[in-house]
Design a protein around this motif. Structure first.
Motif, PDB file in Angstrom:
ATOM      1  N   HIS A   1       0.809  -1.220   0.000  1.00 31.22           N
ATOM      2  CA  HIS A   1       0.000   0.000   0.000  1.00 31.22           C
ATOM      3  C   HIS A   1       0.843   1.272   0.000  1.00 31.22           C
ATOM      4  O   HIS A   1       0.292   2.369  -0.111  1.00 31.22           O
TER       5      HIS A   1
ATOM      6  N   THR B   1      -5.210  -7.462  -2.954  1.00 33.50           N
ATOM      7  CA  THR B   1      -4.566  -6.326  -2.296  1.00 33.50           C
ATOM      8  C   THR B   1      -5.518  -5.165  -2.045  1.00 33.50           C
ATOM      9  O   THR B   1      -5.280  -4.354  -1.144  1.00 33.50           O
TER      10      THR B   1
ATOM     11  N   LEU C   1      -5.812  -2.642  -3.967  1.00 34.44           N
ATOM     12  CA  LEU C   1      -5.235  -1.413  -4.510  1.00 34.44           C
ATOM     13  C   LEU C   1      -6.173  -0.789  -5.535  1.00 34.44           C
ATOM     14  O   LEU C   1      -6.940  -1.490  -6.205  1.00 34.44           O
TER      15      LEU C   1
END
Length: 363
Positions: free
Chosen positions: A130, A150, A152
């Motif tokens: 991150h 993730t 993201l």
């Protein structure tokens, strides 16, 4: 602009990841706004050879864990800091935490394939993920897998596929010396090329061998060449013998770079019939040598054949579908697919310049 890169291997390395990293370093160094690229490789197994101008390649960091840590410490204490940091493998992310001791610098991550498809490393790795300003995947398939675990933002993900040197990988006649070496006179050749690692049994060699007895009833002149070496070789040899095709499966061992083009040219069909590929550079190399090629619809290798535009796609876990693809490929002429230059080295360099260097160089 100075760039610091942490890579698993590149110059002096083997396989698709090392090849991608060599191309990446070359493209970074070729940008006129880049003054220096410093690279810390984790593994060096072959002579490093010629290096691009502007590249400082610290091959001594490949001499073990302590050497790599010492290399990171040397980079971290460089009085002239870097304008960009690139982590070349998701498994190296843990090493990025000390970089926070220096001023904030844009950082990117390179994703190659199956290692990035599922979570690992716990909170410490997730913190580094991150912190990323961007990540670059060699395929859309891997990009989506990584985004899935993730969380993201999708806009942080870039896609730059592997590249092939179209001036080097070209069509040509079969080399008589290699025909004699492998006993291929009068034979039609199926070929696969990969590292034979017991941890990577997703390359599809088992599935192709299991299809061979039936294929041989219609194509008795067929042989299957497996190019590569590693810890799984003996098991595969034993399996070929158990299937009664020990004399129809040829193991070449590791193919040196200087013999790779001539080896591809031996093939009448090239297969990457697995389910764990992050892209499959061997497919675009084989197609550049005019070999009809087969990819899998279970991983990212289908992107290397442009989902069927450049080559065939099949489900390697479906035996009739795999044999169908092989039969179709055997009937195809040996030509280089129109448009393959989308994977050429010039296109790769433009993508790296535009997507990475172009973001950060000072006007």
């Amino acid at each position: 602009m100075r760039i610091l890169t942490f890579l698993h291997d590149a110059f002096g390395g083997r396989g698709g990841i090392a090849k991608f990293n060599r191309d990446l370093l070359g493209a970074l160094c070729s940008h006129p706004k880049v003054s220096e690229v410093v690279c810390l490789p984790r593994v060096v197994v072959d002579p490093v050879g010629d290096l691009p101008p502007k590249l400082r390649y610290w091959s001594w960091t490949a001499k073990g864990n302590w050497a790599y840590i010492a290399g990171e410490a040397a980079a971290l204490t460089d009085p002239q800091w870097y304008d960009l940091v690139i982590c070349g493998h998701v498994r190296l992310l843990r090493l990025m935490a000390p970089l926070r001791l220096r001023k904030k610098t844009p950082m990117g991550l390179i994703l190659h394939g199956v290692d990035a498809w599922e979570p690992f490393g716990g909170d410490s790795v997730m913190r580094e993920i991150h912190r990323l300003d961007w990540f670059l995947s060699v395929s859309e398939f891997t990009k989506q897998k990584f985004l899935g675990w993730t969380g993201l933002p999708p806009e942080k993900g870039l896609v730059v596929p592997n590249t092939v040197d179209l001036a080097k990988f070209t069509p040509g006649s079969k080399d008589e010396g290699l025909i004699a070496r492998y006993g291929l006179a009068g034979k039609r050749v199926l070929m696969g090329m990969a590292r034979l690692d017991t941890r990577e049994r997703y390359k599809g060699f088992d599935e192709v061998m299991e299809a061979m007895p039936d294929l041989l009833t219609r194509h008795p002149d067929l042989v299957y060449i497996i190019c590569g070496d590693g810890s799984d070789k003996q098991r595969l040899q034993d399996k070929a013998a158990a299937l009664g095709i020990g004399d129809k499966v040829i193991f070449t061992g590791y193919v040196a770079e200087e013999e790779k083009v001539a080896t591809y040219r031996l093939a009448d069909v090239f297969l990457l019939a697995g389910w764990g590929e992050g892209f499959g550079i061997v497919l675009i190399e084989a197609m550049a040598c005019a070999v009809p090629s087969i990819a899998s619809n279970l991983d990212a290798s289908a992107e290397a054949v442009m989902d069927g535009a450049f080559g065939l796609v099949c489900n390697p876990k479906d035996p009739p579908d795999l044999k169908r693809a092989i039969e179709e490929a055997l009937a195809r002429p040996k030509i280089v697919p129109a448009g393959l230059d989308t994977f050429g080295d010039q296109a790769f360099e433009r993508r790296i310049h535009d997507m990475i260097v172009g973001r950060y160089h000072k006007a």
